[in-house]
Design a protein around this motif. Structure first.
Motif, PDB file in Angstrom:
ATOM      1  N   LEU A  30       0.798  -1.166  -0.003  1.00 28.66           N
ATOM      2  CA  LEU A  30      -0.017   0.001   0.068  1.00 28.66           C
ATOM      3  C   LEU A  30       0.936   1.276   0.025  1.00 28.66           C
ATOM      4  O   LEU A  30       1.556   1.614   0.881  1.00 28.66           O
ATOM      5  CB  LEU A  30      -0.710  -0.097   1.155  1.00 28.66           C
ATOM      6  N   ALA A  31       1.157   1.719  -1.077  1.00 25.11           N
ATOM      7  CA  ALA A  31       1.934   3.280  -1.290  1.00 25.11           C
ATOM      8  C   ALA A  31       1.320   4.314  -0.780  1.00 25.11           C
ATOM      9  O   ALA A  31       2.038   5.091  -0.238  1.00 25.11           O
ATOM     10  CB  ALA A  31       2.272   3.131  -2.716  1.00 25.11           C
ATOM     11  N   ALA A  32      -0.013   4.496  -0.978  1.00 30.80           N
ATOM     12  CA  ALA A  32      -0.475   5.828  -0.694  1.00 30.80           C
ATOM     13  C   ALA A  32      -2.023   5.605  -0.597  1.00 30.80           C
ATOM     14  O   ALA A  32      -2.803   4.638  -1.444  1.00 30.80           O
ATOM     15  CB  ALA A  32      -0.287   6.846  -1.696  1.00 30.80           C
ATOM     16  N   VAL A  33      -2.865   6.443   0.090  1.00 34.56           N
ATOM     17  CA  VAL A  33      -4.348   6.398   0.144  1.00 34.56           C
ATOM     18  C   VAL A  33      -4.567   7.969  -0.033  1.00 34.56           C
ATOM     19  O   VAL A  33      -4.028   8.893   0.194  1.00 34.56           O
ATOM     20  CB  VAL A  33      -4.853   5.727   1.360  1.00 34.56           C
ATOM     21  N   VAL A  34      -5.728   7.925  -0.826  1.00 29.84           N
ATOM     22  CA  VAL A  34      -6.322   9.260  -1.170  1.00 29.84           C
ATOM     23  C   VAL A  34      -7.844   9.566  -0.835  1.00 29.84           C
ATOM     24  O   VAL A  34      -8.454   8.537  -0.879  1.00 29.84           O
ATOM     25  CB  VAL A  34      -6.118   9.446  -2.651  1.00 29.84           C
ATOM     26  N   GLU A  35      -7.937  10.595   0.016  1.00 32.39           N
ATOM     27  CA  GLU A  35      -9.308  11.045   0.235  1.00 32.39           C
ATOM     28  C   GLU A  35      -9.433  12.511  -0.082  1.00 32.39           C
ATOM     29  O   GLU A  35      -8.604  13.331   0.043  1.00 32.39           O
ATOM     30  CB  GLU A  35      -9.502  10.529   1.651  1.00 32.39           C
ATOM     31  N   ARG A  36     -10.620  12.798   0.142  1.00 32.12           N
ATOM     32  CA  ARG A  36     -11.213  14.192  -0.601  1.00 32.12           C
ATOM     33  C   ARG A  36     -10.565  15.280   0.717  1.00 32.12           C
ATOM     34  O   ARG A  36     -10.530  14.939   1.689  1.00 32.12           O
ATOM     35  CB  ARG A  36     -12.472  14.391  -0.731  1.00 32.12           C
ATOM     36  N   PRO A  37     -10.482  16.421   0.296  1.00 26.75           N
ATOM     37  CA  PRO A  37      -9.980  17.397   1.329  1.00 26.75           C
ATOM     38  C   PRO A  37     -11.065  17.582   2.685  1.00 26.75           C
ATOM     39  O   PRO A  37     -11.946  17.600   2.404  1.00 26.75           O
ATOM     40  CB  PRO A  37     -10.217  18.835   0.637  1.00 26.75           C
ATOM     41  N   GLY A  38     -10.186  17.496   3.570  1.00 28.31           N
ATOM     42  CA  GLY A  38     -11.069  17.474   5.084  1.00 28.31           C
ATOM     43  C   GLY A  38     -11.354  16.081   5.513  1.00 28.31           C
ATOM     44  O   GLY A  38     -12.006  16.330   6.759  1.00 28.31           O
ATOM     45  N   HIS A  39     -11.012  15.176   4.787  1.00 28.59           N
ATOM     46  CA  HIS A  39     -11.587  13.786   5.283  1.00 28.59           C
ATOM     47  C   HIS A  39     -10.276  12.735   5.292  1.00 28.59           C
ATOM     48  O   HIS A  39     -10.756  11.534   5.423  1.00 28.59           O
ATOM     49  CB  HIS A  39     -12.477  13.342   4.388  1.00 28.59           C
ATOM     50  N   THR A  40      -9.154  13.056   5.862  1.00 29.03           N
ATOM     51  CA  THR A  40      -7.901  12.449   5.599  1.00 29.03           C
ATOM     52  C   THR A  40      -7.606  11.935   6.995  1.00 29.03           C
ATOM     53  O   THR A  40      -6.936  11.131   7.334  1.00 29.03           O
ATOM     54  CB  THR A  40      -6.784  12.882   5.111  1.00 29.03           C
ATOM     55  N   ALA A  41      -8.388  12.671   8.220  1.00 25.85           N
ATOM     56  CA  ALA A  41      -7.859  12.172   9.534  1.00 25.85           C
ATOM     57  C   ALA A  41      -8.145  10.674   9.850  1.00 25.85           C
ATOM     58  O   ALA A  41      -9.306  10.209   9.305  1.00 25.85           O
ATOM     59  CB  ALA A  41      -8.978  12.971  10.470  1.00 25.85           C
ATOM     60  N   GLY A  47      -0.171   3.580   7.520  1.00 35.16           N
ATOM     61  CA  GLY A  47       1.186   3.379   7.529  1.00 35.16           C
ATOM     62  C   GLY A  47       1.730   3.762   5.948  1.00 35.16           C
ATOM     63  O   GLY A  47       2.948   3.271   5.570  1.00 35.16           O
ATOM     64  N   CYS A  48       1.134   4.655   5.345  1.00 36.85           N
ATOM     65  CA  CYS A  48       1.536   4.999   4.016  1.00 36.85           C
ATOM     66  C   CYS A  48       1.319   6.545   3.619  1.00 36.85           C
ATOM     67  O   CYS A  48       0.900   7.109   4.483  1.00 36.85           O
ATOM     68  CB  CYS A  48       0.916   4.109   2.881  1.00 36.85           C
ATOM     69  N   THR A  49       1.806   6.815   2.383  1.00 34.52           N
ATOM     70  CA  THR A  49       1.382   8.262   2.057  1.00 34.52           C
ATOM     71  C   THR A  49      -0.191   8.376   2.336  1.00 34.52           C
ATOM     72  O   THR A  49      -0.827   7.865   1.716  1.00 34.52           O
ATOM     73  CB  THR A  49       1.906   8.608   0.715  1.00 34.52           C
ATOM     74  N   VAL A  50      -0.348   9.714   2.806  1.00 33.28           N
ATOM     75  CA  VAL A  50      -1.864  10.141   2.921  1.00 33.28           C
ATOM     76  C   VAL A  50      -2.115  11.421   2.098  1.00 33.28           C
ATOM     77  O   VAL A  50      -1.380  12.522   2.322  1.00 33.28           O
ATOM     78  CB  VAL A  50      -2.261  10.349   4.280  1.00 33.28           C
ATOM     79  N   THR A  51      -2.898  11.731   1.069  1.00 39.45           N
ATOM     80  CA  THR A  51      -2.992  12.867   0.364  1.00 39.45           C
ATOM     81  C   THR A  51      -4.345  13.131   0.243  1.00 39.45           C
ATOM     82  O   THR A  51      -5.154  12.145   0.141  1.00 39.45           O
ATOM     83  CB  THR A  51      -2.057  12.710  -0.825  1.00 39.45           C
TER      84      THR A  51
END
Length: 262
Positions: A30-41, A47-51
């Motif tokens: 798992l290299a990265a996970v993406v979620e819309r602005p304001g919802h990454t908490a 344990g990967c890139t969060v953006t």
């Protein structure tokens, strides 16, 4: 060497399931996970890139396969992003318009793109078997489809029901735009032989049920697929990601392509 993946919509029903399965698979990373602005908490627990944008993640993880179960506009934006970097993209988003699919087909010339309205291996096996059943039974058998999903599902009919209907329409030489019947109410007259009925039920937390009916003289055949959990779709998407990693741009790939030769 493990295959790197980027999961979009990581807090959604499918995104979170896919991310968890990736973490549990020693052959995947798992290299990265993406979620819309304001919802990454809270996503830092992966344990990967969060953006908040796929565009920010792609340069950090060249070659990573993106897996996307979001919404039509978001999926199209993600396809445009990978078209600029060449990363493969697997999409399971439903509700895409014909115009959006046309754009995806054009973007597939720049990056390996894979789209299926249903990632279930079982459903896609049905898509191969149903035309044979239709040809054997013939035009004397009326075709109807009933689909049931949870009450939060936003599109209707389901992308899977439309896919099954399209497979049957193609087998029978019908134009689904003309043959599809999505609602019956009032004094509508007798059923036309060229109709394909597609009816929708919504309620509770049903993951996904689809039944294809062949109503014939003196008998009927029912073919039913029931999804017991979302892991079914997630595992199909990860199988597609493994397959897509070695493909070249040039066309919008599908489950039918992956299952060729099986």
């Amino acid at each position: 060497m493990s295959l790197s993946l980027i999961v979009t919509g990581a807090k959604g029903r499918m995104g979170s399931t896919i991310a968890r399965l990736v973490l549990d698979d020693p052959d995947l990373h798992l290299a990265a996970v993406v979620e819309r602005p304001g919802h990454t908490a809270g996503l830092e627990t992966f344990g990967c890139t969060v953006t908040e944008s796929l565009e920010a993640a792609l340069p950090q993880h060249p070659g990573a396969v993106v897996v996307d179960f979001t919404a039509p506009e978001a999926s199209l934006a993600h396809a445009r992003a990978v078209a600029a970097t060449g990363n493969p993209l697997v999409m399971g988003t439903t509700g895409l318009t014909r115009a959006q699919l046309t754009e995806l087909e054009a973007l597939a010339a720049k990056a390996p793109l894979f789209w299926s309205p249903n990632m279930s291996i079982g459903i896609n096996a049905l898509c191969r078997v149903l035309p044979l059943l239709e040809r054997i039974l013939g035009a004397a058998y009326d075709l109807e489809i009933v689909e049931t999903h949870h009450k939060a599902k936003k599109d209707a009919p389901s992308g899977t029901a439309l896919k099954l209907a399209q497979v049957l329409a193609d087998s029978r030489g019908l134009d689904l735009e003309a043959a599809g019947t999505y609602c019956r109410h009032g004094i509508i007259g007798a059923r036309k032989p060229e109709e394909i009925g597609i009816q929708t039920l919504r309620g509770g937390d049903v993951v996904g049920d689809h039944t294809v009916f062949f109503f014939g003289p003196g008998e009927r055949i029912e073919v039913t697929h029931r999804a017991h959990s979302r892991e079914n779709f997630a595992r199909g998407a990860l199988r597609a990601a493994r397959w897509l990693a070695d493909r070249k741009p040039g066309r919008l790939y599908s489950m039918a392509d992956m299952m060729d030769g099986v």
